[in-house]
Scaffold this motif. Structure first.
Motif, PDB file in Angstrom:
ATOM      1  N   VAL A  45      -0.897  -4.935   3.150  1.00  0.00           N
ATOM      2  CA  VAL A  45      -0.641  -6.322   1.680  1.00  0.00           C
ATOM      3  C   VAL A  45      -0.809  -5.644   0.822  1.00  0.00           C
ATOM      4  N   VAL A  46      -1.964  -4.684   1.036  1.00  0.00           N
ATOM      5  CA  VAL A  46      -2.029  -3.140  -0.103  1.00  0.00           C
ATOM      6  C   VAL A  46      -1.916  -2.159   0.442  1.00  0.00           C
ATOM      7  N   SER A  53      -9.255  -2.957  -3.669  1.00  0.00           N
ATOM      8  CA  SER A  53     -11.221  -3.915  -4.067  1.00  0.00           C
ATOM      9  C   SER A  53     -12.110  -3.478  -5.880  1.00  0.00           C
ATOM     10  N   GLN A  54     -11.975  -1.964  -6.059  1.00  0.00           N
ATOM     11  CA  GLN A  54     -12.466  -1.695  -7.149  1.00  0.00           C
ATOM     12  C   GLN A  54     -11.657  -2.422  -8.113  1.00  0.00           C
TER      13      GLN A  54
END
Length: 163
Positions: A45-46, A53-54
């Protein structure tokens, strides 16, 4: 009167056959499911979950700011054309310097493509490109003066021969 014919006796060979059939079935199903899971979708997905998250809070704030402007986008995929309209409340057209559409399949990436939409007047942007039938996730990014004014993703279904 008793029969001299012996009844069935469960031997070690029978136990071995039962265990091989039982565990062989489980192992075969597991390997089949693992193969199908890895061959149909990468699961990616990423690229880097820590970095994503950052960046989440910054992206969420940007989306809230973008939504507060009231700009709405409308997407239409027909025949061999892609049409996207940008408007403010009251159908006032919004002009953008650049509008890009990323077409992605929900599963797999071998048919994904990116196309630049050209201005067609009054906040409408078009591209001439055939889109294969099926489900798509369309991510559209509109930029004005180097700033993103619209960034949205829509899930659409294209039916028929590119219609």
């Amino acid at each position: 009167m008793q029969s001299d014919k012996p009844s069935f006796v469960f031997t070690g060979w029978h136990m071995l056959a039962a265990m091989l059939l039982f565990f062989g079935t489980i192992i075969t199903v597991n390997f089949t499911m693992a193969y199908l899971a890895t061959s149909t979708w990468s699961g990616l997905v990423v690229k880097n979950t820590y970095i994503a998250s950052q960046e989440f809070n910054g992206k969420a704030a940007g989306i809230r700011a973008m939504l507060s402007t009231g700009i709405k986008g409308t997407l239409a995929v027909k025949d061999d054309s892609i049409r996207y309209g940008l408007a403010m409340p009251g159908d006032k057209p919004v002009l953008a310097d650049k509008v890009t559409a990323h077409f992605k399949r929900p599963v797999g990436e071998h048919q994904d493509f990116v196309t630049e939409l050209e201005p067609a007047g009054a906040g409408v942007y078009e591209a001439s490109r055939q889109v294969l039938p099926g489900n798509w996730i369309v991510e559209i990014i509109a930029v004005k003066d180097g700033e993103t004014i619209m960034h949205e993703a829509n899930r659409i279904a294209v039916t028929g021969e590119g219609k």
